[in-house]
Design a protein around this motif. Sequence first.
Motif, mmCIF file in Angstrom:
data_model
loop_
_atom_site.group_PDB
_atom_site.id
_atom_site.type_symbol
_atom_site.label_atom_id
_atom_site.label_comp_id
_atom_site.label_asym_id
_atom_site.label_seq_id
_atom_site.Cartn_x
_atom_site.Cartn_y
_atom_site.Cartn_z
ATOM 1 N N VAL A 47 0.849 -1.200 0.000
ATOM 2 C CA VAL A 47 0.000 0.000 0.000
ATOM 3 C C VAL A 47 0.877 1.240 0.000
ATOM 4 N N GLU A 48 2.057 1.165 0.627
ATOM 5 C CA GLU A 48 2.946 2.317 0.686
ATOM 6 C C GLU A 48 3.648 2.596 -0.658
ATOM 7 N N GLY A 49 3.605 1.629 -1.573
ATOM 8 C CA GLY A 49 4.169 1.881 -2.902
ATOM 9 C C GLY A 49 5.397 1.067 -3.220
ATOM 10 N N LYS A 50 5.931 0.314 -2.277
ATOM 11 C CA LYS A 50 7.121 -0.484 -2.548
ATOM 12 C C LYS A 50 6.765 -1.656 -3.460
ATOM 13 N N ILE A 109 -8.956 2.018 -4.480
ATOM 14 C CA ILE A 109 -9.107 0.555 -4.454
ATOM 15 C C ILE A 109 -9.047 0.021 -3.024
ATOM 16 N N LEU A 110 -8.361 0.758 -2.092
ATOM 17 C CA LEU A 110 -8.339 0.338 -0.690
ATOM 18 C C LEU A 110 -9.711 0.526 -0.051
ATOM 19 N N HIS A 139 -12.367 -1.573 -2.866
ATOM 20 C CA HIS A 139 -12.005 -2.922 -3.319
ATOM 21 C C HIS A 139 -12.391 -3.161 -4.776
ATOM 22 N N THR A 140 -12.336 -2.138 -5.604
ATOM 23 C CA THR A 140 -12.660 -2.271 -7.047
ATOM 24 C C THR A 140 -11.372 -2.194 -7.862
ATOM 25 N N VAL A 141 -11.517 -2.546 -9.149
ATOM 26 C CA VAL A 141 -10.383 -2.461 -10.062
ATOM 27 C C VAL A 141 -10.291 -1.051 -10.606
ATOM 28 N N LYS A 142 -9.104 -0.495 -10.578
ATOM 29 C CA LYS A 142 -8.902 0.873 -11.059
ATOM 30 C C LYS A 142 -7.960 0.845 -12.267
ATOM 31 N N LEU A 159 -5.274 -1.588 -11.656
ATOM 32 C CA LEU A 159 -4.943 -1.915 -10.272
ATOM 33 C C LEU A 159 -6.084 -2.698 -9.628
ATOM 34 N N THR A 160 -5.694 -3.670 -8.803
ATOM 35 C CA THR A 160 -6.704 -4.403 -8.039
ATOM 36 C C THR A 160 -6.072 -4.817 -6.711
ATOM 37 N N LEU A 161 -6.922 -4.939 -5.703
ATOM 38 C CA LEU A 161 -6.447 -5.273 -4.357
ATOM 39 C C LEU A 161 -6.458 -6.778 -4.197
#
Length: 862
Positions: free
Chosen positions: A29-32, A77-78, A81-84, A104-106
């Motif tokens: 979530v932080e981007g790593k 998405i957080l 919970h959908t696809v972006k 993007l998806t979770l």
Amino acid sequence: MPSSLSPDESLRYRTIVESGVIGVMCTTVEGKIIEANDYFLNMVGYSREELKRGELNWRTLTAPEDISRSERAATEILETHTVKRFEKQYIHKNGTRIPVSVALTLFQDGTVIALVLDATERKRAEKELEEAKVRLQESVAQRTQQLQQSEAFFEAIFENIPNMVFVKDARDLRFVRFNRAGEELLGVPRHELIGKNDYDFFPKEQADFFTSKDRAVLNQKNVVDIPEEVIDTRNGVRYLHTKKIPVLGDSQEPQYLLGVSEDITEEKELEKQKMALFQAEFARTQAENHAREMSFLSDISLITQSFELDKIIKAFCRKVVSFKADLCIVDLLDEQRLEINLTEGAAQDPIEESMALQWRKRHPLRWDSNTGPGKVLKTGKANIILGENLDFHVEEAYGTGARESEKAIAVGSIAFTPIKIRDEKPIGFITFLNKPQSPRYTEADLPLLEEISSRLGLAIENSRLYDKAQEASKAKSAFLANVSHEIRTPLGAMLGFAEILQDADGLTSELKDSVETIYRNGQQLLRIVDEILDISKVESQKIEIEKLAVSLKEILLDIEHLLTLRAEEKGVSLKILYDELPDYIRTDPTRLRQILINIIGNAIKFTDQGSVELHVHKRPDPNDQNHCVLEFRVIDTGIGISDEQKNLLFQPFAQADSSTTRRFGGTGLGLFLSRKLARLLGGDVILDKSIAGSGSVFLVTVACDVVSSKDVSPENSRAQQMHDFRSINSVLVVDDAVDNRELFCHYLYKFGIPRSRIETAENGVEAVKKASKKTYDLILMDVQMPVMDGFAAVRELKKHHYQGRIAAVTAHAMKGDQERCLAEGFDGYLQKPVSKEALRQELVKVADLKMRPGTSFENRSL
């Protein structure tokens, strides 16, 4: 990778991730970025080691202006919970920007899965592709649902790839998976595709092709790239760029076939449109060029409507250099096609025009050349020479001196075309020259150049026909023929009686020398008459060439025997040298002897000390082993010829130096006539080399066929048969000149015919009267006589069905005289001065005829 997947499903997912079709990465979530496939790492330029060290973060890879948009997408998405899906730019390690499409998806463990598609090429696509991308993104956004644990990862990748993706089982090649892009492309719902193979949808030929490609992929276990394949769909014919990938199982045997196909139909249509545009532009250009050519040809036709040949040629050359050449030169042959009698030209630069014409004047072409103008005149076909090959062709076509002369005009290419009239034999040739900066002539130019030449040929023919209508050239030929007759008649008697005296017994050596002098000078006078008559024949196109099978070595032996005494009288040695020569050839032996005797005789005449040598060489024809060119090189150590005198060579009634006429004698016809005859025999006579005071080298070439001894008839051999003429009972000699009558009677007597069997008559009337009382075995009938000539006499005899043989005896020797005599009813033809051998051959015919079974001569009156 979801842990709940079966091994086969895991394999399929791994194959898709590693197929190099789309970038896949997993981030916190932080981007790593904690995981990424090679496609993504290669896209941004980082290594897997850098990834493992935790140095990659999507925020540091994202362009500054796109970071806020990416953070909003991550937050969304957080929360939902959908696809972006969105577009952004990554910054490559080297600093360049990469446009990408991201989905993007979770994932269930809280990480974010990003599907990254490099949009660089798509950005460059046509408007159609941009619209398709937008529609695809909208469609993907509408269809995306929350990924389930086992299917979400695979379906997100499979369904959202913009290209058609399908999976077939390896055994029957039936479809087991098909994405929506494939449905849209084929126009077939996937439920109609699953469980079917290519034979259910395509024609057999197409299905066979697809199946063979699939089997090749599975057998080779390698990725196969098919740049273009055509399929018939419900949406019409489409063009696809397809990659097929074998999916291997645990046993490393193919379990499935993965295919990814890109629709390139729009690109193909664009190519077709470009090609159609190119073809239309090409057709327009061709039409414009054709119109210009037609206009030019029309102008040429207007120019050539004049009858003044010089003006026609000059205007023609000027027009050509304004359209199709930097320099144009026209060379016309005389009407016998044996000599160039007109050279005219034009150039865009007047100075170059003058220089080119002067060069052509200094360097006449070689008629026996196999390149350039010589080849054009022989074959009647055009010839193109490029500038880089110019030196070789110039030397071959014009001689060594021409190659060594200064090159005043730079040459890029030259085209030579024949000028023809109705009989298709060249009457000249045109030289089209372009400089290096101008377009090179190619085979594509020849139709136009040949049409230009054809139109000039028609104009020349019209001009010549007009000139002929204004001239009376036949008067000169008739005059020469009559003078020849008047000279030959007494000359024949003189030579005949001189020959009789030579054979007489009891003459003192002084008298024999006197008779020999009379005979020798008579022969010289006869040669002069023959040369003048031959010139007349050449100029009136009436000279005849008779090709016979003869012994070449016998001809050389005859020449050596004839000229050795003449050389020895001057203290000059004569040698004939040769290596391997054909034993027998087909040529005109009389004309060949005449040429060689003229050239060698000239060499002896102008050589006071040293030698004269004849070197004979055979030049084979590479295309015909039965054909060759004989080269006769006459080398002397005589007085030589200066550069100024060379221009007078080969001119009739002229010698290189007028002062030599008094010293050496001669008519000045020998070289002129020899060149004419050599060209009629397919060769040429040229001055190859000469230095004043050091001698000369003349080169004679003659084309001939190589034959075997069985082709040589006995009359062409040196051996002669002896005949018994006792069967000849009666001969009538008819001639208005008593000397000729006496000479013939003497010859007949020497052949064994008793004088009691020989009768004479002074004219045709007397001959007809005698022949009305008996039929002679042979009548020797003079043609030109007072009271009644020979033609009238033979017509009278034939009118009363006279059966005996009548031979014409005449001093007329022009072309057609023999044919006319035979057409008028004569059975044979003898030309004055009549040699003993010619008379003997006529007697042989009579003797052979009398000895045939069933043949007899009856004495019958008219």
